[in-house]
Structure formats: structure tokens, C-alpha cells
Design a protein around this motif. Structure first.
Motif, PDB file in Angstrom:
ATOM      1  N   ALA A   1      34.535  31.826  43.711  1.00 61.00           N
ATOM      2  CA  ALA A   1      35.884  32.440  43.588  1.00 61.00           C
ATOM      3  C   ALA A   1      36.276  32.759  42.312  1.00 61.00           C
ATOM      4  N   ASN A   2      36.243  31.881  41.342  1.00 57.59           N
ATOM      5  CA  ASN A   2      36.795  32.217  39.949  1.00 57.59           C
ATOM      6  C   ASN A   2      36.117  33.213  39.450  1.00 57.59           C
TER       7      ASN A   2
ATOM      8  N   LEU B   1      34.772  35.829  40.987  1.00 56.59           N
ATOM      9  CA  LEU B   1      35.250  37.092  41.921  1.00 56.59           C
ATOM     10  C   LEU B   1      36.545  37.423  41.295  1.00 56.59           C
ATOM     11  N   LYS B   2      37.287  36.585  41.006  1.00 56.85           N
ATOM     12  CA  LYS B   2      38.755  36.809  40.499  1.00 56.85           C
ATOM     13  C   LYS B   2      38.777  37.553  39.023  1.00 56.85           C
ATOM     14  N   LYS B   3      37.723  37.108  38.104  1.00 57.07           N
ATOM     15  CA  LYS B   3      37.899  37.279  36.636  1.00 57.07           C
ATOM     16  C   LYS B   3      36.959  38.231  36.273  1.00 57.07           C
TER      17      LYS B   3
ATOM     18  N   SER C   1      34.561  41.934  37.160  1.00 58.02           N
ATOM     19  CA  SER C   1      34.497  42.965  37.982  1.00 58.02           C
ATOM     20  C   SER C   1      32.676  43.440  38.172  1.00 58.02           C
TER      21      SER C   1
ATOM     22  N   ARG D   1      30.253  42.953  44.537  1.00 63.09           N
ATOM     23  CA  ARG D   1      30.231  41.772  45.327  1.00 63.09           C
ATOM     24  C   ARG D   1      28.775  41.326  46.163  1.00 63.09           C
TER      25      ARG D   1
ATOM     26  N   GLU E   1      39.880  42.475  50.891  1.00 63.74           N
ATOM     27  CA  GLU E   1      40.757  41.143  51.146  1.00 63.74           C
ATOM     28  C   GLU E   1      40.339  39.872  50.801  1.00 63.74           C
TER      29      GLU E   1
ATOM     30  N   VAL F   1      38.967  38.679  48.081  1.00 65.33           N
ATOM     31  CA  VAL F   1      39.483  38.250  46.766  1.00 65.33           C
ATOM     32  C   VAL F   1      41.100  37.632  46.734  1.00 65.33           C
ATOM     33  N   ASP F   2      42.014  38.419  47.565  1.00 67.77           N
ATOM     34  CA  ASP F   2      43.307  37.826  47.783  1.00 67.77           C
ATOM     35  C   ASP F   2      43.391  36.616  48.573  1.00 67.77           C
ATOM     36  N   GLU F   3      42.331  36.512  49.522  1.00 66.96           N
ATOM     37  CA  GLU F   3      42.341  35.197  50.476  1.00 66.96           C
ATOM     38  C   GLU F   3      41.701  33.852  49.523  1.00 66.96           C
ATOM     39  N   LEU F   4      40.757  34.401  48.547  1.00 66.32           N
ATOM     40  CA  LEU F   4      40.239  33.224  47.822  1.00 66.32           C
ATOM     41  C   LEU F   4      41.366  32.751  46.719  1.00 66.32           C
TER      42      LEU F   4
END
Length: 265
Positions: free
Chosen positions: A99-100, A102-104, A106, A109, A260, A262-265
Motif C-alpha cells: 500500500a505504501n 502504491l501511494k508514494k 508511480s 501496478r 480506485e 489506491v484511494d481504498e488503500l
């Protein structure tokens, strides 16, 4: 779609290979024997099953006059089932565990499922290499039928990858999916002829087991290693079709929900 997918994977091949290498090294960091455990763990399992079932319990396969036949039958089933369970269990958590990242960062995926497949493939290559070495030492190495091993593995990986992709995406939005699949996997194991031969079961039970897509695949591995028999390819058509369908559904689901997640995580 597939062309752009392959192009993305090729461009980020350094990221994929680097991640595989880091994960392999991290697994044995601060360990005295390091990567040697990769060899010791499966080797000990093969030795234990061989000694216990062939010499202590003297287990026999029906109609086979070989004291080590059941041990080979069991190892063939357990080792290949291990590949299936490793890919699916790791795939269902691959987006949650990263998750981290994926958020930080690019990056495509789709690299994450490929990393899971590479890691599982390396582990399985080591394990199956040890098993083949054991068969060679004991004079039970299959002949030309061993060439069927790669197509069987490719078929299994396709099935696992498709199922794993579906589980991975669903588990992001519905966390019960991971818990439920863990329970299902236990039942799935015992509904697959791994520790018992199909021949000892009533005919109606054998017919029910044919609904399990893993039944003929595991049996093909067992017949290959134990008898040196080529797979009956027509019997593997159902798992090929299901695996292909899973891959299509998994990729479609992934492309629709990747934004969606990334937002969910």
C-alpha cells in the motif's frame, strides 16, 4: 491491451527484477545460513516424507510394488500444490502489503503480480530441482516424459495468476475475501487427491473430484514423476479454459479498479 501491458513490463523490468532480488535477500537477512535455508527446508521435507512413509509407516500405493512409490506420489502432490498455494495466497495480499509503495511511487501496478510470480517461480525451481536430484539418486528419474513438466507448470501458473489477480483486487475492497479464501484453500487441499489416490475412493466420489480443476493437474504431476507417464492433455482442457477465463476476468477487473484501489488503500 496486451501489447501495452507487455510494453509496460519491459520498460519496468529493472524495477521488477530489483524487487525480486530485494525480497529474496530480505527473507534471509540476519540469518546465519542465509539463502541455504531455501535448499534445507524443502530438502528436509523430502527426506522426512521419504523416511516416514517408506521405512517407518511402510505406506504403499495400491497395485504398485515399490516401497518409495507413495513417498514420491506424496512429494509430487505437495510440492506442486505448494506452488499453487504460494501464488494465490501471496497474490490476494499483494496490493495490501504494498500500500505504501502504491501511494508514494508511480509505476505500472501490474508489476506487483509479476513480482509474485517471479518469487514463487524461483522458490519452486529450487524445490523441484532438489526433488529431481532425489529421483536421480534413487534411480527413479522419469524419462522423456519429463519434458511435459514445463507445459504443466505454465498451465498451473496461468491458472494461479488469473485466480490470484481476482483475489488480489477483491481483497482490497472486501477484506473478508482473504480470510474466506484461506478457509476454502484448506478444504480444496483435501478435495484434491494429494495424500490419497483416487482409486481407493467410490466411483461417485471420483466423479465429483473431476469437478475440481486441480485434480487432473496434480494427478498429471504425480503420474509424471511416479510412472514417467505423459499427461493426458485432453483431461487438462478444463483447467486451461478456466485459467484463461480467470486471466481475462482478472485483467479486466484490475484495469477497471486500479484507480480506485489506491484511494481504498
Amino acid at each position: 491491451m496486451l501489447l501495452s501491458l507487455y510494453r509496460s513490463l519491459w520498460v519496468y523490468r529493472g524495477f521488477i527484477l530489483g524487487s525480486v532480488k530485494r525480497e529474496f535477500q530480505a527473507r534471509y537477512r540476519n540469518s546465519l545460513f542465509g539463502a541455504l535455508w531455501t535448499v534445507l527446508n524443502p530438502l528436509s521435507m523430502i527426506v522426512v516424507y521419504t523416511v516416514i512413509f517408506s521405512h517407518v509407516m511402510r505406506a504403499r500405493l495400491p497395485g504398485v510394488d515399490d516401497g518409495m512409490a507413495y513417498s514420491i506420489y506424496l512429494c509430487a502432490g505437495l510440492l506442486t500444490w505448494g506452488l499453487f498455494s504460494e501464488i494465490t495466497l501471496r497474490s490476494q495480499n499483494m496490493f495490501l502489503e504494498n500500500a505504501n509503495l502504491l501511494k508514494k511511487i508511480s509505476f505500472p501496478r501490474i508489476c506487483l503480480p509479476v513480482i509474485v510470480l517471479f518469487n514463487a517461480g524461483i522458490n519452486f525451481a529450487i524445490i523441484i530441482g532438489l526433488f529431481l536430484g532425489f529421483l536421480l539418486i534413487t534411480g527413479r528419474l522419469p524419462g522423456m516424459a519429463l519434458l511435459a513438466l514445463l507445459p504443466l507448470m505454465a498451465l498451473q501458473v496461468m491458472f494461479c495468476a488469473g485466480l490470484g489477480m481476482i483475489l488480489g483486487v477483491l481483497n482490497v475492497f472486501f477484506r473478508d475475501v482473504g480470510q474466506l479464501f484461506g478457509i476454502c484453500l484448506q478444504f480444496w487441499f483435501w478435495l484434491t487427491p494429494i495424500v490419497y489416490p483416487q482409486s481407493i475412493l467410490p466411483e461417485w466420489v471420483q466423479r465429483l473430484l473431476q469437478l475440481n480443476p486441480m485434480t487432473n493437474l496434480i494427478s498429471s504431476y504425480q503420474n509424471l514423476f511416479l510412472y514417467g507417464q505423459w499427461p493426458v492433455w485432453s483431461s487438462l482442457l478444463p483447467i486451461f479454459v478456466i485459467g484463461l477465463l480467470f486471466c481475462v476476468i482478472g485483467l479486466r477487473l484490475f484495469r477497471q479498479r486500479v484507480g480506485e484501489m489506491v484511494d481504498e488503500l
